[in-house]
Design a protein around this motif. Structure first.
Motif, mmCIF file in Angstrom:
data_model
loop_
_atom_site.group_PDB
_atom_site.id
_atom_site.type_symbol
_atom_site.label_atom_id
_atom_site.label_comp_id
_atom_site.label_asym_id
_atom_site.label_seq_id
_atom_site.Cartn_x
_atom_site.Cartn_y
_atom_site.Cartn_z
ATOM 1 N N LEU A 71 0.837 -1.196 0.000
ATOM 2 C CA LEU A 71 0.000 0.000 0.000
ATOM 3 C C LEU A 71 0.872 1.246 0.000
ATOM 4 N N GLU A 72 0.735 2.067 -1.012
ATOM 5 C CA GLU A 72 1.524 3.293 -1.121
ATOM 6 C C GLU A 72 0.783 4.470 -0.497
ATOM 7 N N LYS A 73 1.550 5.411 -0.019
ATOM 8 C CA LYS A 73 0.989 6.550 0.711
ATOM 9 C C LYS A 73 -0.082 7.275 -0.101
ATOM 10 N N GLU A 74 0.151 7.449 -1.389
ATOM 11 C CA GLU A 74 -0.789 8.221 -2.205
ATOM 12 C C GLU A 74 -2.141 7.544 -2.365
ATOM 13 N N PHE A 75 -2.198 6.238 -2.076
ATOM 14 C CA PHE A 75 -3.460 5.512 -2.229
ATOM 15 C C PHE A 75 -4.178 5.280 -0.908
ATOM 16 N N ALA A 76 -3.634 5.802 0.198
ATOM 17 C CA ALA A 76 -4.301 5.737 1.495
ATOM 18 C C ALA A 76 -4.975 7.084 1.730
ATOM 19 N N ARG A 77 -6.276 7.139 1.483
ATOM 20 C CA ARG A 77 -6.997 8.408 1.479
ATOM 21 C C ARG A 77 -8.100 8.404 2.528
ATOM 22 N N PRO A 78 -8.600 9.579 2.899
ATOM 23 C CA PRO A 78 -9.724 9.627 3.836
ATOM 24 C C PRO A 78 -10.936 8.881 3.270
ATOM 25 N N GLU A 79 -11.483 7.989 4.054
ATOM 26 C CA GLU A 79 -12.696 7.246 3.719
ATOM 27 C C GLU A 79 -12.520 6.263 2.572
ATOM 28 N N LYS A 80 -11.278 6.063 2.120
ATOM 29 C CA LYS A 80 -11.107 5.149 0.986
ATOM 30 C C LYS A 80 -9.643 4.737 0.852
ATOM 31 N N VAL A 81 -9.427 3.462 0.500
ATOM 32 C CA VAL A 81 -8.098 2.947 0.173
ATOM 33 C C VAL A 81 -8.152 2.423 -1.259
ATOM 34 N N LEU A 83 -4.223 7.120 8.609
ATOM 35 C CA LEU A 83 -3.760 8.486 8.333
ATOM 36 C C LEU A 83 -2.942 9.022 9.508
ATOM 37 N N GLY A 84 -3.332 8.644 10.730
ATOM 38 C CA GLY A 84 -2.549 9.033 11.892
ATOM 39 C C GLY A 84 -1.179 8.375 11.892
ATOM 40 N N HIS A 85 -1.139 7.106 11.450
ATOM 41 C CA HIS A 85 0.137 6.395 11.345
ATOM 42 C C HIS A 85 1.064 7.091 10.346
ATOM 43 N N ILE A 86 0.510 7.497 9.226
ATOM 44 C CA ILE A 86 1.318 8.190 8.215
ATOM 45 C C ILE A 86 1.844 9.508 8.755
ATOM 46 N N THR A 122 4.735 8.647 11.351
ATOM 47 C CA THR A 122 5.949 7.983 10.863
ATOM 48 C C THR A 122 6.612 8.707 9.701
ATOM 49 N N LYS A 123 5.843 9.558 8.998
ATOM 50 C CA LYS A 123 6.386 10.315 7.864
ATOM 51 C C LYS A 123 7.192 9.402 6.923
ATOM 52 N N PRO A 124 6.536 8.449 6.287
ATOM 53 C CA PRO A 124 7.253 7.481 5.450
ATOM 54 C C PRO A 124 7.993 8.140 4.295
ATOM 55 N N LYS A 125 9.128 7.524 3.943
ATOM 56 C CA LYS A 125 9.968 8.000 2.849
ATOM 57 C C LYS A 125 10.086 6.892 1.794
ATOM 58 N N VAL A 171 3.119 2.872 3.007
ATOM 59 C CA VAL A 171 2.543 3.246 4.296
ATOM 60 C C VAL A 171 3.248 2.521 5.434
ATOM 61 N N PHE A 172 3.545 1.233 5.247
ATOM 62 C CA PHE A 172 4.098 0.424 6.323
ATOM 63 C C PHE A 172 5.528 -0.014 6.007
ATOM 64 N N ARG A 173 6.370 0.003 7.042
ATOM 65 C CA ARG A 173 7.741 -0.476 6.939
ATOM 66 C C ARG A 173 7.897 -1.700 7.816
ATOM 67 N N GLY A 174 9.070 -2.359 7.693
ATOM 68 C CA GLY A 174 9.353 -3.495 8.545
ATOM 69 C C GLY A 174 9.697 -3.042 9.952
ATOM 70 N N HIS A 175 10.129 -3.994 10.776
ATOM 71 C CA HIS A 175 10.448 -3.712 12.158
ATOM 72 C C HIS A 175 11.952 -3.830 12.368
ATOM 73 N N GLY A 176 12.583 -2.810 12.926
ATOM 74 C CA GLY A 176 14.027 -2.770 13.029
ATOM 75 C C GLY A 176 14.631 -3.668 14.078
#
Length: 308
Positions: free
Chosen positions: A27-37, A75-78, A81-84, A94-99
């Motif tokens: 899931l990419e950041k641009e496709f995680a939107r309010p009320e819709k994925v 959206l709060g997670h994004i 975490t400010k994903p890059k 949107v999601f990364r692995g665990h360090g």
């Protein structure tokens, strides 16, 4: 002040997952939107361990309606975490692995196997070039060195950063199964042990970890699997009286029957489903709050605090 006296802290069961595991990881950041994925891509894990960026299974591109509470979570997670963009695909997920899972998870970016694949040699040959270059034929050594330069390989990787993506086995072993069962798996030199923390949410590790812990994780659903969430989601929708057409759309299924051509999805159907899922979420959160009003898990504590 919240009590830290061995209060149960398992979150409400997350049984509302219309997306596949590979679609979640992809899931990419641009496709995680309010009320819709928007499901546009997936990261499919190959046998080599490489994550391949490709279209969703069966080309099941789709928009998935998201209740307000769920939109607020991702959206709060994004925002926090400010994903890059990742180094492997150049896309912002949107999601990364665990360090802290293991050493390989802490090594982000190009791996030894990536260099070997680019140069057309074995990982042992790459290792020899790095450690004993005189033992490798000049032509092979030059190919490996070129691959290292092209891929930007850094020996030992970048320490202290989270992995770019979850691997399926790592996700199941270190995140999903501990949450579902309340137990970490056996890993030398330690036996399988309960998920136990010291306030505020610091894992208790080593000898007598459960005895030294302030909190423990109650099992959510033993035997549950990530794919099982999709089965449960459909069962929940059937219980809510969701029309088959809408269920197929959310799950990315295709009904080629003649009967399916004689119906379409209305705004009212979507609204009633969102209302039903919201009622179930609120009931689950209230049940969790009745167990204990606080949690050392930051995400759950935020939900409980808002409910309070």
């Amino acid at each position: 002040m919240c009590s830290a006296s061995r209060s149960p802290r398992a979150p409400p069961p997350n049984r509302r997952r219309p997306v596949r595991w590979a679609e979640v990881v992809g899931l990419e950041k641009e496709f995680a939107r309010p009320e819709k994925v928007r499901v546009e891509w997936q990261l499919y894990e190959l046998d080599s361990g490489e994550l391949h960026h490709c279209p969703p299974k069966d080309d099941s591109y789709r928009d998935i309606d998201s209740p307000e509470w769920l939109s607020g979570l991702y959206l709060g997670h994004i925002a926090r975490t400010k994903p890059k963009p990742c180094v492997c695909h150049g896309r912002t997920y949107v999601f990364r692995g665990h360090g802290e899972v293991n050493d390989s998870a802490r090594r982000t970016g190009t791996k030894l196997v990536d260099v070997a694949r680019r140069a057309g040699v074995s990982t042992g040959t790459v290792s020899n070039v790095l450690n004993r270059p005189a033992a490798v034929a000049e032509g092979t050594r030059i190919k490996v060195e070129m691959a290292i330069a092209e891929l930007g390989y850094i020996r030992g990787g970048v320490q202290g950063e989270t992995a770019a993506h979850w691997r399926r086995t790592g996700f199941a072993t270190w995140l999903f199964q501990p949450a579902a069962t309340g137990w970490y798996p056996k890993k030398a030199p330690y036996e399988a042990h309960p998920v136990a923390d010291q306030w505020p949410g610091v894992p208790a590790r080593g000898r007598n970890a459960s005895g030294r812990a302030d909190t423990c994780w109650l099992p959510i659903a033993k035997g549950l699997t990530p794919h099982g969430l999709r089965h449960t989601h459909k069962t929940v929708m059937e219980d809510l009286g969701t029309p088959p057409k809408l269920m197929d759309e959310r799950l990315g299924h295709e009904d080629g029957s003649v009967q399916a051509r004689y119906t379409h999805i209305t705004p009212g159907m979507r609204r009633r489903l969102m209302e039903g899922l919201t009622e179930q979420w609120e009931a689950a959160l209230a049940a969790r709050a009745a167990m204990s009003p606080c949690s050392p898990v930051a995400a759950l504590e935020r939900l409980l605090r808002a409910d309070r």
